[in-house]
Design an enzyme around this catalytic site. Structure first.
Site: not given
Length: 372
Positions: A240, A258
């Protein structure tokens, strides 16, 4: 004369005698015939009595037969439901099999084709959602303040378990004291911890940012690498964080999965995966690679402003007609407006130094730490 009369009347008299007596000639026989008539008369009477006597008897058997007839009819009636019973049972069992098979088919295709959508229909709907969100958030951008790749990678690591606003309010002091990887690599951990305290989990985060700074100095000459396989080797950096850096600091497409992104793509039935890497792969397959970075911004911005985790503002959502989860939140338009956040509610955003496009669209800069 009597004889003649009798001869002359033999045919006429004989005929009645024969008819009356049956054997013809004597009066005695005629008298016997009379009683026979009475007997005949008695016989019908006796027959009637017998019939009368037989009638009750006949009635009783009839009554007995009647129940006997009813009994089979009852049996038939009772047997009829028994014969019909299998039919309902089959009808009941069939739906059960059908309902058992119906979930089974979608269960295999929920991830790729939710709600019975074809793959093509899913791709079209997903891309239309992204186009609609691009019109709602034409100024969407990374909501972390940064001036270079180093600041972005550090800020992204610090954003775990806290808001971008809190990070943006904290990093100015951090980068003012430690502007380069070399400076942060040689920093006193206790001093760094004190600066990072407002972000939460400050000890672990201090270890991560000092560790990644040392790795940058030792392995990459103090420069942030522009490859995924290199970025994920840095302490505290996962896929991420790596995609945030690649997409926003190097212009290389990537999907940022997320918590907001995970929640929304599942609500929209783009995928039913729960693992971030699988979500990234499933959603990435719906869009051209060039759309990945902006798609991440659009989805995350929408999740922060309208499609909240606990109470989505469904009544104020611009993509409600495309959302399979419409109705999970507040549908009343007036009540939904009160749930909006940041610029949608006329409030400051998360960045202290937002892009000019955001300010031109009516967005407001966030206040610095301690400004209230």
């Amino acid at each position: 004369m009597g004889e003649q009369g009798s001869d002359g009347g033999r045919k006429t008299a004989g005929a009645p005698r024969t008819a009356a007596a049956g054997t013809g000639a004597s009066a005695a026989s005629a008298k016997k015939a009379a009683p026979s008539k009475k007997a005949a008369a008695r016989k019908p009477a006796a027959a009637k009595k017998a019939a009368a006597e037989k009638t009750p008897g006949a009635t009783k058997p009839a009554a007995k037969k009647a129940p006997a007839k009813k009994t089979p009819s009852v049996k038939k009636a009772s047997s009829a439901p028994l014969r019909k019973a299998p039919a309902p049972r089959k009808q009941v069992v069939a739906p059960k099999k059908a309902t058992a098979s119906v979930p089974a088919a979608p269960a295999k295709t929920v991830a790729a084709h939710p709600q019975g959508e074809s793959r093509t229909a899913l791709v079209r709907r997903a891309r239309r959602v992204n186009r609609e969100l691009a019109e709602v958030y034409p100024y969407a951008h990374p909501e972390l303040d940064f001036e270079n790749p180093f600041q972005l990678v550090v800020a992204t690591v610090l954003s775990a378990q806290t808001t971008d606003l809190r990070v943006n309010q904290t990093t100015p002091a951090l980068f003012a004291k430690y502007p380069t990887p070399e400076d942060l690599a040689a920093a006193n951990p206790e001093e760094v911890e004190e600066i990072l305290r407002p972000t939460g989990f400050f000890r672990a985060k201090t270890k991560s940012v000092i560790g990644l700074s040392k790795a940058l100095v030792e392995q990459f000459g103090g420069e942030v690498p522009g490859r995924l396989e290199d970025l994920v080797k840095l302490p505290g950096v996962g896929r991420k964080t790596a995609f945030v850096v690649l997409g926003n600091a190097f212009g290389r497409p990537g999907i940022t999965v997320d918590t907001h992104f995970q929640r929304l793509v599942r609500r929209w039935k783009w995928t039913d995966e729960t693992d971030p890497d699988k979500i990234e792969a499933a959603v990435g397959a719906l869009f051209p690679k060039s759309d990945w970075t902006d798609l991440s911004h659009h989805v995350i911005w929408h999740g922060r402003r309208i499609c909240h985790a606990r109470k989505p503002a469904c009544g104020a959502c611009p993509i409600a007609p495309l959302c399979p989860a419409y109705g999970e939140g507040e549908t009343d338009p007036e009540k939904a407006k009160k749930l909006l956040k940041y610029e949608k509610a006329g409030q400051p955003g998360q960045r202290l130094r937002p892009p000019q496009a955001y300010l031109d669209a009516g967005g407001r800069a966030a206040p610095p730490l301690g400004a209230g």
